[in-house]
Design an enzyme around this catalytic site. Structure first.
Site, PDB file in Angstrom:
ATOM      1  N   LYS A   1       0.833  -1.208   0.000  1.00 40.12           N
ATOM      2  CA  LYS A   1       0.000   0.000   0.000  1.00 40.12           C
ATOM      3  C   LYS A   1       0.867   1.257   0.000  1.00 40.12           C
ATOM      4  O   LYS A   1       0.606   2.206  -0.749  1.00 40.12           O
ATOM      5  CB  LYS A   1      -0.934   0.004   1.206  1.00 40.12           C
ATOM      6  CG  LYS A   1      -2.039  -1.038   1.128  1.00 40.12           C
ATOM      7  CD  LYS A   1      -2.832  -1.087   2.427  1.00 40.12           C
ATOM      8  CE  LYS A   1      -3.914  -2.142   2.405  1.00 40.12           C
ATOM      9  NZ  LYS A   1      -4.678  -2.172   3.677  1.00 40.12           N
TER      10      LYS A   1
ATOM     11  N   SER B   1      -0.672   0.906   5.908  1.00 43.05           N
ATOM     12  CA  SER B   1      -0.900   0.034   7.053  1.00 43.05           C
ATOM     13  C   SER B   1      -1.888  -1.057   6.693  1.00 43.05           C
ATOM     14  O   SER B   1      -2.718  -0.887   5.799  1.00 43.05           O
ATOM     15  CB  SER B   1      -1.426   0.852   8.240  1.00 43.05           C
ATOM     16  OG  SER B   1      -1.507   0.053   9.404  1.00 43.05           O
ATOM     17  N   ASP B   2      -1.778  -2.171   7.389  1.00 41.45           N
ATOM     18  CA  ASP B   2      -2.740  -3.249   7.205  1.00 41.45           C
ATOM     19  C   ASP B   2      -2.888  -4.007   8.515  1.00 41.45           C
ATOM     20  O   ASP B   2      -1.938  -4.105   9.296  1.00 41.45           O
ATOM     21  CB  ASP B   2      -2.305  -4.210   6.094  1.00 41.45           C
ATOM     22  CG  ASP B   2      -3.450  -5.115   5.681  1.00 41.45           C
ATOM     23  OD1 ASP B   2      -4.367  -4.627   5.000  1.00 41.45           O
ATOM     24  OD2 ASP B   2      -3.447  -6.301   6.060  1.00 41.45           O
ATOM     25  N   GLN B   3      -4.077  -4.524   8.727  1.00 45.49           N
ATOM     26  CA  GLN B   3      -4.335  -5.290   9.947  1.00 45.49           C
ATOM     27  C   GLN B   3      -5.004  -6.609   9.588  1.00 45.49           C
ATOM     28  O   GLN B   3      -5.940  -6.642   8.796  1.00 45.49           O
ATOM     29  CB  GLN B   3      -5.241  -4.506  10.893  1.00 45.49           C
ATOM     30  CG  GLN B   3      -5.481  -5.221  12.222  1.00 45.49           C
ATOM     31  CD  GLN B   3      -6.367  -4.399  13.141  1.00 45.49           C
ATOM     32  OE1 GLN B   3      -7.557  -4.251  12.891  1.00 45.49           O
ATOM     33  NE2 GLN B   3      -5.772  -3.838  14.176  1.00 45.49           N
TER      34      GLN B   3
END
EC number: 3.6.1.-
Length: 199
Positions: free
Chosen positions: A57, A73-75
């Site tokens: 991203k 960011s990623d979760q």
């Protein structure tokens, strides 16, 4: 001697939760949507998936804005080694919360900071262990009707009524569970040249 360039900061995310967290720093930033396929790869762990997507991203947006510092960011919520995605609808959210009741879920929250022009690229991962209460079906139903967290990994918003679903939270970066580990983010954007406190 000339002043160093104050680069523009961009959040590579359409998440309103991440936007709200980054806004807490009181520094100007823009938002750009990353065009990234978020599908997991064969054999990829939830931790690897979160890290790969955060960097993808950041790089996707940084390619469009090479002079800017970009945060991605990623979760990924992880239960028994398996990734839990965003439920997307009520039925899947019910199933997720039923699966998680009485168990520990690890929220893998990765953040990446990239600046193409300077060659800066860093990534870090915050792991948040969330212990869910032994929830009744009625509690699950009442929660989902009240908060509709269908766009959240793990079907719960800890910053809202979702806190009532939990026994405890164990982590070292309090905002990581909401979607952006701000301690790590501050450290990395400062290393990339963004002044957070004007110093």
């Amino acid at each position: 001697m000339s002043e160093p360039i104050q680069r523009k900061l961009i959040l590579g995310s359409t998440s309103p939760y991440r936007r709200e967290l980054l806004a807490r720093l009181r520094i100007p930033f823009e938002v750009a949507a990353p065009d990234v396929d978020e599908s997991a790869r064969a054999g990829e762990t939830p931790q690897q998936l979160a890290c790969r997507l955060a960097m993808a991203k950041a790089r996707a947006v940084a390619a469009q804005f090479p002079s800017c510092v970009v945060v991605g960011s990623d979760q990924v919520a992880e239960l028994d080694g398996q990734a839990l995605g965003k439920p997307g609808n009520h039925a899947r959210a019910v199933a997720q919360l039923q699966q998680m009741r009485g168990k520990s879920v690890i929220f893998q929250t990765a953040v990446a900071v990239v600046c193409v022009e300077t060659g800066f690229a860093q990534m870090d991962l915050a792991q948040v262990k969330v212990n869910f209460r032994q929830l009744s079906d009625a509690e699950i139903e009442a929660y989902l009707r009240a908060e509709t967290p269908y766009d959240c990994a793990g079907s719960a918003k800890s910053e809202g009524l979702g806190i009532a679903l939990l026994d405890s939270i164990d982590n070292d970066d309090p905002t990581a569970l909401v979607g952006l580990p701000m301690i790590r983010t501050c450290r990395m954007i400062q290393a990339a040249g963004i002044k957070v406190l004007g110093a």
